[in-house]
Motif scaffolding. Sequence first.
Motif, PDB file in Angstrom:
ATOM      1  N   ASP A  65     -36.514 -45.102  38.587  1.00  0.00           N
ATOM      2  CA  ASP A  65     -35.876 -43.792  38.736  1.00  0.00           C
ATOM      3  C   ASP A  65     -35.691 -43.124  37.373  1.00  0.00           C
ATOM      4  O   ASP A  65     -35.910 -41.921  37.221  1.00  0.00           O
ATOM      5  CB  ASP A  65     -34.517 -43.918  39.432  1.00  0.00           C
ATOM      6  N   ARG A  66     -35.270 -43.916  36.382  1.00  0.00           N
ATOM      7  CA  ARG A  66     -35.074 -43.369  35.042  1.00  0.00           C
ATOM      8  C   ARG A  66     -36.410 -42.921  34.448  1.00  0.00           C
ATOM      9  O   ARG A  66     -36.496 -41.859  33.831  1.00  0.00           O
ATOM     10  CB  ARG A  66     -34.387 -44.400  34.130  1.00  0.00           C
ATOM     11  N   LEU A  67     -37.433 -43.717  34.635  1.00  0.00           N
ATOM     12  CA  LEU A  67     -38.756 -43.358  34.138  1.00  0.00           C
ATOM     13  C   LEU A  67     -39.235 -42.056  34.791  1.00  0.00           C
ATOM     14  O   LEU A  67     -39.781 -41.179  34.113  1.00  0.00           O
ATOM     15  CB  LEU A  67     -39.741 -44.499  34.401  1.00  0.00           C
ATOM     16  N   ASP A  68     -38.997 -41.903  36.077  1.00  0.00           N
ATOM     17  CA  ASP A  68     -39.348 -40.654  36.770  1.00  0.00           C
ATOM     18  C   ASP A  68     -38.602 -39.465  36.172  1.00  0.00           C
ATOM     19  O   ASP A  68     -39.176 -38.389  35.978  1.00  0.00           O
ATOM     20  CB  ASP A  68     -39.038 -40.752  38.265  1.00  0.00           C
ATOM     21  N   ALA A  69     -37.312 -39.647  35.880  1.00  0.00           N
ATOM     22  CA  ALA A  69     -36.508 -38.570  35.291  1.00  0.00           C
ATOM     23  C   ALA A  69     -37.051 -38.184  33.914  1.00  0.00           C
ATOM     24  O   ALA A  69     -37.107 -36.997  33.569  1.00  0.00           O
ATOM     25  CB  ALA A  69     -35.042 -38.992  35.193  1.00  0.00           C
ATOM     26  N   ILE A  70     -37.450 -39.177  33.139  1.00  0.00           N
ATOM     27  CA  ILE A  70     -38.012 -38.911  31.811  1.00  0.00           C
ATOM     28  C   ILE A  70     -39.329 -38.145  31.948  1.00  0.00           C
ATOM     29  O   ILE A  70     -39.570 -37.168  31.221  1.00  0.00           O
ATOM     30  CB  ILE A  70     -38.211 -40.228  31.034  1.00  0.00           C
ATOM     31  N   GLU A  71     -40.169 -38.556  32.886  1.00  0.00           N
ATOM     32  CA  GLU A  71     -41.442 -37.862  33.100  1.00  0.00           C
ATOM     33  C   GLU A  71     -41.205 -36.414  33.540  1.00  0.00           C
ATOM     34  O   GLU A  71     -41.910 -35.505  33.100  1.00  0.00           O
ATOM     35  CB  GLU A  71     -42.297 -38.612  34.129  1.00  0.00           C
ATOM     36  N   ARG A  72     -40.211 -36.193  34.396  1.00  0.00           N
ATOM     37  CA  ARG A  72     -39.888 -34.819  34.811  1.00  0.00           C
ATOM     38  C   ARG A  72     -39.423 -33.996  33.612  1.00  0.00           C
ATOM     39  O   ARG A  72     -39.794 -32.829  33.464  1.00  0.00           O
ATOM     40  CB  ARG A  72     -38.819 -34.817  35.905  1.00  0.00           C
ATOM     41  N   ALA A  73     -38.629 -34.614  32.740  1.00  0.00           N
ATOM     42  CA  ALA A  73     -38.147 -33.904  31.553  1.00  0.00           C
ATOM     43  C   ALA A  73     -39.311 -33.547  30.626  1.00  0.00           C
ATOM     44  O   ALA A  73     -39.348 -32.440  30.066  1.00  0.00           O
ATOM     45  CB  ALA A  73     -37.115 -34.751  30.809  1.00  0.00           C
ATOM     46  N   LEU A  74     -40.264 -34.446  30.474  1.00  0.00           N
ATOM     47  CA  LEU A  74     -41.439 -34.143  29.652  1.00  0.00           C
ATOM     48  C   LEU A  74     -42.244 -32.988  30.254  1.00  0.00           C
ATOM     49  O   LEU A  74     -42.745 -32.124  29.521  1.00  0.00           O
ATOM     50  CB  LEU A  74     -42.312 -35.389  29.483  1.00  0.00           C
ATOM     51  N   ARG A  75     -42.353 -32.954  31.583  1.00  0.00           N
ATOM     52  CA  ARG A  75     -43.046 -31.826  32.222  1.00  0.00           C
ATOM     53  C   ARG A  75     -42.294 -30.518  31.991  1.00  0.00           C
ATOM     54  O   ARG A  75     -42.908 -29.480  31.738  1.00  0.00           O
ATOM     55  CB  ARG A  75     -43.231 -32.094  33.722  1.00  0.00           C
ATOM     56  N   ARG A  76     -40.943 -30.569  32.075  1.00  0.00           N
ATOM     57  CA  ARG A  76     -40.167 -29.357  31.815  1.00  0.00           C
ATOM     58  C   ARG A  76     -40.369 -28.899  30.372  1.00  0.00           C
ATOM     59  O   ARG A  76     -40.429 -27.708  30.098  1.00  0.00           O
ATOM     60  CB  ARG A  76     -38.677 -29.587  32.101  1.00  0.00           C
ATOM     61  N   LEU A  77     -40.468 -29.845  29.471  1.00  0.00           N
ATOM     62  CA  LEU A  77     -40.721 -29.525  28.063  1.00  0.00           C
ATOM     63  C   LEU A  77     -42.059 -28.797  27.939  1.00  0.00           C
ATOM     64  O   LEU A  77     -42.153 -27.771  27.261  1.00  0.00           O
ATOM     65  CB  LEU A  77     -40.700 -30.814  27.248  1.00  0.00           C
ATOM     66  N   ASP A  78     -43.080 -29.306  28.616  1.00  0.00           N
ATOM     67  CA  ASP A  78     -44.404 -28.671  28.589  1.00  0.00           C
ATOM     68  C   ASP A  78     -44.387 -27.291  29.245  1.00  0.00           C
ATOM     69  O   ASP A  78     -45.103 -26.384  28.824  1.00  0.00           O
ATOM     70  CB  ASP A  78     -45.444 -29.554  29.294  1.00  0.00           C
TER      71      ASP A  78
END
Length: 116
Positions: A65-78
């Motif tokens: 779940d944490r890894l998914d949240a981090i990946e979502r944050a990286l997408r928001r950054l992009d």
Amino acid sequence: MDDARARALLMAERDEVRNLLKGADSAVREDRESEVDSGPGDVGDAAQPLAAEGTDEEIAEQLRDRLDAIERALRRLDDGTYGRSVRSGAPIPDERLEADPAAELTVEEARADESR
């Protein structure tokens, strides 16, 4: 928070979570092997691998779940939407992003969710 700092924090945490997840997945496999390999004994002995497996699976799920949240944050950054609430669009203060670079909600929104 500037994008370079956010990306560095997220990438470092992603690497850490991936390593922890490898360990947790390994522990789940070991628990399952222990369960299969266990010989005759009392009921308490047989239950120990099951309890450990359940705990290790919970930990692995939390890490995923944490890894998914981090990946979502990286997408928001992009996408250019990092640092804003995914719910309201309100800015998330830098202090919160420093503490949790993958934060998706403002503190107030997160507290409101917890009280439900």
